[in-house]
Motif scaffolding. Structure first.
Motif, short mmCIF file in Angstrom:
data_model
loop_
_atom_site.label_atom_id
_atom_site.label_comp_id
_atom_site.label_asym_id
_atom_site.label_seq_id
_atom_site.Cartn_x
_atom_site.Cartn_y
_atom_site.Cartn_z
N ALA A 1 52.45 56.49 92.37
CA ALA A 1 52.90 55.61 93.35
C ALA A 1 51.96 54.62 93.68
CB ALA A 1 53.34 56.37 94.47
N ARG A 2 50.70 54.74 93.31
CA ARG A 2 49.67 53.90 94.01
C ARG A 2 49.00 53.05 92.43
NH1 ARG A 2 50.35 57.93 96.99
NH2 ARG A 2 49.47 57.60 99.35
N CYS A 3 49.46 53.25 91.04
CA CYS A 3 49.11 52.67 89.99
C CYS A 3 50.07 51.75 89.23
CB CYS A 3 48.26 53.77 89.03
SG CYS A 3 47.20 54.83 89.49
N HIS A 4 49.64 50.52 89.23
CA HIS A 4 50.66 49.64 88.77
C HIS A 4 50.03 48.75 87.56
CE1 HIS A 4 53.06 50.86 92.19
NE2 HIS A 4 51.70 50.56 93.05
N PHE A 5 51.03 48.24 86.70
CA PHE A 5 50.40 47.63 85.75
C PHE A 5 51.38 46.08 85.65
CE2 PHE A 5 48.97 51.60 84.44
CZ PHE A 5 47.88 51.36 83.79
N SER A 6 50.63 44.87 85.25
CA SER A 6 51.18 43.53 85.24
C SER A 6 50.87 42.72 84.06
CB SER A 6 51.05 42.90 86.65
OG SER A 6 51.87 41.66 86.54
N LEU A 7 51.71 42.23 83.38
CA LEU A 7 51.06 41.48 82.36
C LEU A 7 50.65 40.20 82.76
CD1 LEU A 7 50.70 41.23 79.15
CD2 LEU A 7 52.94 40.47 78.94
N GLN A 8 49.72 39.75 82.67
CA GLN A 8 48.94 38.69 83.20
C GLN A 8 47.48 37.87 82.45
OE1 GLN A 8 50.34 36.72 85.73
NE2 GLN A 8 51.46 38.20 86.74
N ASP A 9 47.59 36.49 82.46
CA ASP A 9 46.35 36.22 82.14
C ASP A 9 45.84 35.58 83.20
OD1 ASP A 9 44.19 34.17 81.27
OD2 ASP A 9 45.73 32.82 80.38
N TYR A 10 44.54 36.40 83.38
CA TYR A 10 43.84 36.29 84.92
C TYR A 10 43.22 34.76 84.98
CZ TYR A 10 39.38 37.61 82.47
OH TYR A 10 38.29 37.41 81.73
N LEU A 11 43.26 33.93 84.09
CA LEU A 11 43.12 32.51 84.37
C LEU A 11 44.04 31.88 85.15
CD1 LEU A 11 41.16 31.74 81.18
CD2 LEU A 11 40.29 32.30 83.25
N LYS A 12 45.25 32.39 84.99
CA LYS A 12 46.54 31.80 85.63
C LYS A 12 47.71 32.88 85.93
CE LYS A 12 49.99 27.97 84.94
NZ LYS A 12 50.24 28.24 86.27
N VAL A 13 47.52 33.53 87.10
CA VAL A 13 48.34 34.66 87.47
C VAL A 13 49.40 34.17 88.05
CG1 VAL A 13 48.24 36.76 89.07
CG2 VAL A 13 46.20 36.04 87.83
N ASP A 14 50.56 34.56 87.64
CA ASP A 14 52.04 34.04 88.03
C ASP A 14 52.80 35.23 88.51
OD1 ASP A 14 51.81 31.53 87.13
OD2 ASP A 14 52.47 32.35 85.06
N GLY A 15 53.43 35.22 89.65
CA GLY A 15 54.46 35.86 90.22
C GLY A 15 53.77 36.90 91.29
N LEU A 16 52.55 37.07 91.63
CA LEU A 16 52.17 37.95 92.67
C LEU A 16 51.57 36.99 93.75
CD1 LEU A 16 49.43 39.74 90.58
CD2 LEU A 16 51.81 40.32 90.84
N PRO A 17 51.92 37.60 94.97
CA PRO A 17 52.01 37.05 96.07
C PRO A 17 50.54 36.59 96.62
CG PRO A 17 52.17 39.62 96.52
CD PRO A 17 52.53 39.29 95.15
N GLU A 18 50.42 35.42 97.12
CA GLU A 18 49.30 34.75 97.57
C GLU A 18 48.74 35.59 98.87
OE1 GLU A 18 48.87 30.69 97.35
OE2 GLU A 18 49.83 30.39 95.60
#
Length: 244
Positions: free
Chosen positions: A195-212
């Motif tokens: 419940a506390r471990c999640h993964f997201s496919l992202q380029d950390y130079l341009k993160v998309d879809g995560l809340p600011e």
């Protein structure tokens, strides 16, 4: 809330003192590991040594996730000289490198692809746990606080931080195979961990879809070395962290 600090794990006795910098934000960013070619060289030596051991033990990798060819992997640098290699295909190189190296690392190093500190008599597993607990302590987060593991690999450090703090951690990686493998490992853990471990496919130079402005803390566990201009990814972390 205390001011933000970017911190590397405490060195072993006799080691050089790590440097500290302070990002301009009242939110917590923890950074582990030297962003230098020396780390890459050490990992490369380790990879060769582990590879030889794997051959002797009969270990076989049946496929590489991206169907990389080891010979072709180096051809993208043809004609790219000196410091220009740093900025040539950063994302593609990082993705392909871990397609090729991930199983080597996991076989020889475990699920956490970073260094640590320990006493002379202590095993490798203790050094890994020490570094993760150090980061967990510096983050100063608690149960279900939202945290980013930026450049998370297959999630070893993320799981260590979750065990230590109970935080709700989202790991970012550019490599789809690492997400697949990380989820496989996490699926065998308790419901509390899942419940506390999640993964997201992202380029950390341009993160998309995560809340600011949403996250209570963020850390890099020896992952920011995969880009030339680390200011870009630090700006992304700044954007995603809560102000104040």
């Amino acid at each position: 809330m205390a001011p933000a600090r970017a911190t590397s794990p405490a060195p072993a006795p006799g080691a050089a003192k790590p440097t500290e910098t302070a990002p301009k934000r009242d939110a917590k960013i923890e950074k582990s590991g030297a962003c230098s070619w020396s780390t890459c060289c050490m990992l490369s030596v380790l990879l060769v040594a582990v590879g030889l051991a794997m051959v002797r033990s009969g270990f076989v990798i049946n496929f590489t996730p991206g169907d990389e060819d080891v010979t072709n992997f180096s051809t993208i640098y043809s004609g790219v000289k000196g410091n220009d290699q740093h900025s040539a295909h950063d994302a593609d190189v990082a993705r392909s490198f871990y397609n090729l190296a991930n199983e080597f690392y996991e076989y020889g190093w475990g699920d956490s692809f970073h260094f640590g500190f320990r006493r002379k008599s202590e095993p490798h597993s203790v050094s890994i746990r020490n570094s993760q607990n150090f980061i967990a302590q510096k983050l100063r987060v608690g149960d279900m606080d939202n945290v980013l593991d930026i450049g998370c690999g297959i999630g070893g450090p993320m799981r260590g931080v979750v065990r230590a703090t109970g935080a709700n951690v989202t790991g970012l990686t550019i490599n789809p195979y690492q997400i697949k493998r990380g989820r496989e490992i996490t699926s065998n853990l308790s419901p509390w961990m899942q419940a506390r471990c999640h993964f997201s496919l992202q380029d950390y130079l341009k993160v998309d879809g995560l809340p600011e402005g949403h996250y209570d803390g963020a850390f890099y566990m020896e992952s920011s070395l995969h880009c030339e201009n680390r200011t870009t990814t630090f700006k992304e972390a700044f954007r995603l962290l809560k102000p104040g």
